[in-house]
Design a protein around this motif. Structure first.
Motif, short mmCIF file in Angstrom:
data_model
loop_
_atom_site.label_atom_id
_atom_site.label_comp_id
_atom_site.label_asym_id
_atom_site.label_seq_id
_atom_site.Cartn_x
_atom_site.Cartn_y
_atom_site.Cartn_z
N ILE A 31 8.13 -9.98 5.28
CA ILE A 31 8.68 -8.93 5.14
C ILE A 31 8.40 -8.04 3.74
O ILE A 31 8.09 -6.92 3.73
CB ILE A 31 10.36 -9.09 5.41
CG1 ILE A 31 10.62 -9.64 6.46
CG2 ILE A 31 10.93 -7.69 4.90
CD1 ILE A 31 12.08 -9.81 6.80
N PRO A 32 8.36 -8.82 2.53
CA PRO A 32 7.96 -8.08 1.43
C PRO A 32 6.57 -7.62 1.53
O PRO A 32 6.15 -6.69 0.97
CB PRO A 32 8.04 -9.10 0.23
CG PRO A 32 9.35 -10.02 0.70
CD PRO A 32 9.15 -10.16 2.17
N ASN A 33 5.54 -8.37 1.91
CA ASN A 33 4.37 -8.08 2.09
C ASN A 33 3.97 -6.99 3.15
O ASN A 33 3.40 -5.99 2.97
CB ASN A 33 3.54 -9.39 2.90
CG ASN A 33 3.09 -10.51 1.92
OD1 ASN A 33 3.28 -10.22 0.68
ND2 ASN A 33 3.14 -11.52 2.13
N VAL A 45 2.59 -3.41 2.15
CA VAL A 45 1.51 -2.50 2.78
C VAL A 45 1.81 -1.14 3.12
O VAL A 45 0.90 -0.32 2.96
CB VAL A 45 0.91 -3.07 3.85
CG1 VAL A 45 -0.11 -2.84 4.70
CG2 VAL A 45 0.12 -4.59 3.57
N LYS A 46 3.04 -1.01 3.58
CA LYS A 46 3.40 0.45 4.24
C LYS A 46 3.69 1.04 3.02
O LYS A 46 3.33 2.37 3.18
CB LYS A 46 4.70 0.18 4.92
CG LYS A 46 5.14 1.36 5.59
CD LYS A 46 6.50 1.23 6.43
CE LYS A 46 6.93 2.28 7.02
NZ LYS A 46 8.25 2.08 8.15
N ASN A 47 4.15 0.80 1.81
CA ASN A 47 4.59 1.75 0.87
C ASN A 47 3.18 1.87 0.10
O ASN A 47 3.24 3.13 -0.71
CB ASN A 47 5.52 1.02 -0.13
CG ASN A 47 6.93 0.90 0.38
OD1 ASN A 47 7.36 1.74 1.01
ND2 ASN A 47 7.53 0.14 -0.10
N LEU A 48 2.23 1.18 -0.02
CA LEU A 48 0.74 1.45 -0.49
C LEU A 48 0.11 2.55 0.40
O LEU A 48 -0.87 3.12 -0.16
CB LEU A 48 -0.04 0.22 -0.54
CG LEU A 48 0.42 -0.91 -1.79
CD1 LEU A 48 -0.44 -1.86 -1.57
CD2 LEU A 48 0.44 0.18 -3.00
N GLY A 49 0.52 2.77 1.51
CA GLY A 49 -0.21 3.71 2.49
C GLY A 49 -1.35 3.28 2.97
O GLY A 49 -2.15 4.26 3.55
N PRO A 108 -4.68 -7.03 0.66
CA PRO A 108 -3.53 -8.08 0.31
C PRO A 108 -4.14 -9.61 0.03
O PRO A 108 -3.60 -10.29 -0.62
CB PRO A 108 -2.77 -8.13 1.69
CG PRO A 108 -2.80 -6.93 1.98
CD PRO A 108 -4.24 -6.54 1.74
N SER A 109 -5.16 -9.89 0.54
CA SER A 109 -5.86 -11.18 0.43
C SER A 109 -7.05 -11.16 -0.21
O SER A 109 -7.97 -12.25 -0.16
CB SER A 109 -6.09 -12.09 1.89
OG SER A 109 -7.09 -11.29 2.61
N MET A 110 -7.33 -10.48 -1.20
CA MET A 110 -8.65 -10.03 -1.83
C MET A 110 -8.86 -11.24 -2.79
O MET A 110 -9.86 -11.70 -3.03
CB MET A 110 -8.51 -9.09 -2.69
CG MET A 110 -10.12 -8.50 -3.02
SD MET A 110 -9.97 -6.79 -3.94
CE MET A 110 -8.68 -6.76 -5.02
N ILE A 111 -7.92 -11.85 -3.52
CA ILE A 111 -7.97 -13.04 -4.59
C ILE A 111 -7.06 -14.12 -4.07
O ILE A 111 -5.84 -13.98 -4.01
CB ILE A 111 -7.61 -12.62 -6.04
CG1 ILE A 111 -8.48 -11.44 -6.46
CG2 ILE A 111 -7.75 -13.57 -6.87
CD1 ILE A 111 -8.29 -10.87 -7.77
N SER A 112 -7.71 -15.25 -3.76
CA SER A 112 -7.07 -16.47 -3.61
C SER A 112 -6.87 -17.27 -4.71
O SER A 112 -8.08 -17.41 -5.20
CB SER A 112 -7.81 -17.03 -2.44
OG SER A 112 -7.65 -18.53 -2.13
#
Length: 295
Positions: free
Chosen positions: A127-129, A133-137, A148-152
């Motif tokens: 839910i936070p993710n 994503v929604k608030n970042l547009g 979101p998965s750019m850096i592991s």
């Protein structure tokens, strides 16, 4: 040099081990081979026997049909774009993040590393993710699948350990000649780190190519949907309405079974990974071993 002869018990043990590995290989490879045979067999001979090892009559008509299915090609394009962006951005920023961590004299090195390890054990949750994503547009865009998965954290630690295995004397001699950290990283570290870069790139590529859950959540436009979601609708949900409608238009509805078309779609989706893997396999073992053990 003296050669020690193997005892009967050792020979039996090796033979049993080889036999066990052969059985495991057959059990692992047969489902894949079954999909290959199903996809290239003629529909009229497909169900003649229970276990099919080789097609009795070759037919590539199912591939010809899949080639005309627009949802497959749009999914293919979106997945290729996602994989290219994901691998490029993840490799770049993961390497730039891991290189400073490989320096023992970096201020607060242990603290930063502890925060990285913390993210491997705990995460914000679904839910936070989603809200992020929604608030970042970036909702319903390719960036929702990449950023979101750019850096592991795992990949960063593997690359950090590999960077630490590179002799410090190389960097010291470059700094004596006036080279800066970015120049050293680009001209010395990156060329010497091809094994770990190829290994991590393969991991990231496979991750993005096979991912479907985030696309199912964040992408609502069917034209932006990735290949794995299209594949899931056909195989798991058994939603073949569009595919059957296309077969009706081509007057080929009775020529193919659902199982054959599903097998063809599966093969069509795994071909790129099968084609890429042999080129990076030679770096795989070295990159994993050094990156996992050193440091």
């Amino acid at each position: 040099m003296t050669q020690t002869r193997k005892t009967t018990a050792e020979k039996l043990g090796e033979g049993s081990l080889y036999l066990f590995m052969i059985v495991i290989a057959v059990v692992t490879l047969y489902p894949f081979w079954n999909q290959v045979v199903t996809s290239i067999s003629d529909e009229s001979t497909l169900y003649n026997t229970g276990v099919v090892l080789f097609p009795s009559k070759l037919s590539f008509e199912s591939y010809h049909v899949i080639f005309q299915y627009k949802a497959i090609w749009s999914g293919y394009g979106n997945t290729i774009l996602r994989t290219i962006l994901g691998v490029s951005l993840s490799l770049t920023f993961t390497a730039l993040f891991a290189y400073p961590l490989s320096k023992q004299d970096l201020p607060f090195n242990r603290t930063i590393t502890s925060f990285v390890l913390f993210t491997m054990l705990f995460s914000g949750g679904l839910i936070p993710n989603y809200l992020l994503v929604k608030n970042l547009g970036i909702f319903n865009s390719i960036w929702a699948l990449v950023l979101p998965s750019m850096i592991s954290a795992f990949n960063a630690l593997i690359m950090r350990n590999f960077f630490r295995s590179i002799p410090d004397s190389l960097e010291e001699s470059a700094r004596v000649d006036g080279a800066g950290y970015f120049f050293i990283f680009r001209k010395i570290i990156v060329p010497l780190s091809k094994p770990v870069i190829a290994t991590v790139a393969l991991w990231i590529a496979v991750q993005h190519w096979n991912a479907w859950f985030d696309a199912l959540i964040y992408i609502t436009d069917p034209k932006k949907q990735v290949l794995q979601v299209v594949l899931r609708k056909i195989i798991v949900d058994n939603n073949m309405d569009q595919l059957n409608a296309m077969l009706y238009q081509l007057d080929q509805k009775d020529m193919f079974s659902t199982r054959q078309l599903q097998a063809t779609v599966i093969m069509f989706s795994v071909i790129p990974m099968l084609a890429v893997y042999p080129f990076v396999q030679k770096y795989f073992v070295k990159g994993v071993m050094i990156g996992a053990v050193k440091g």
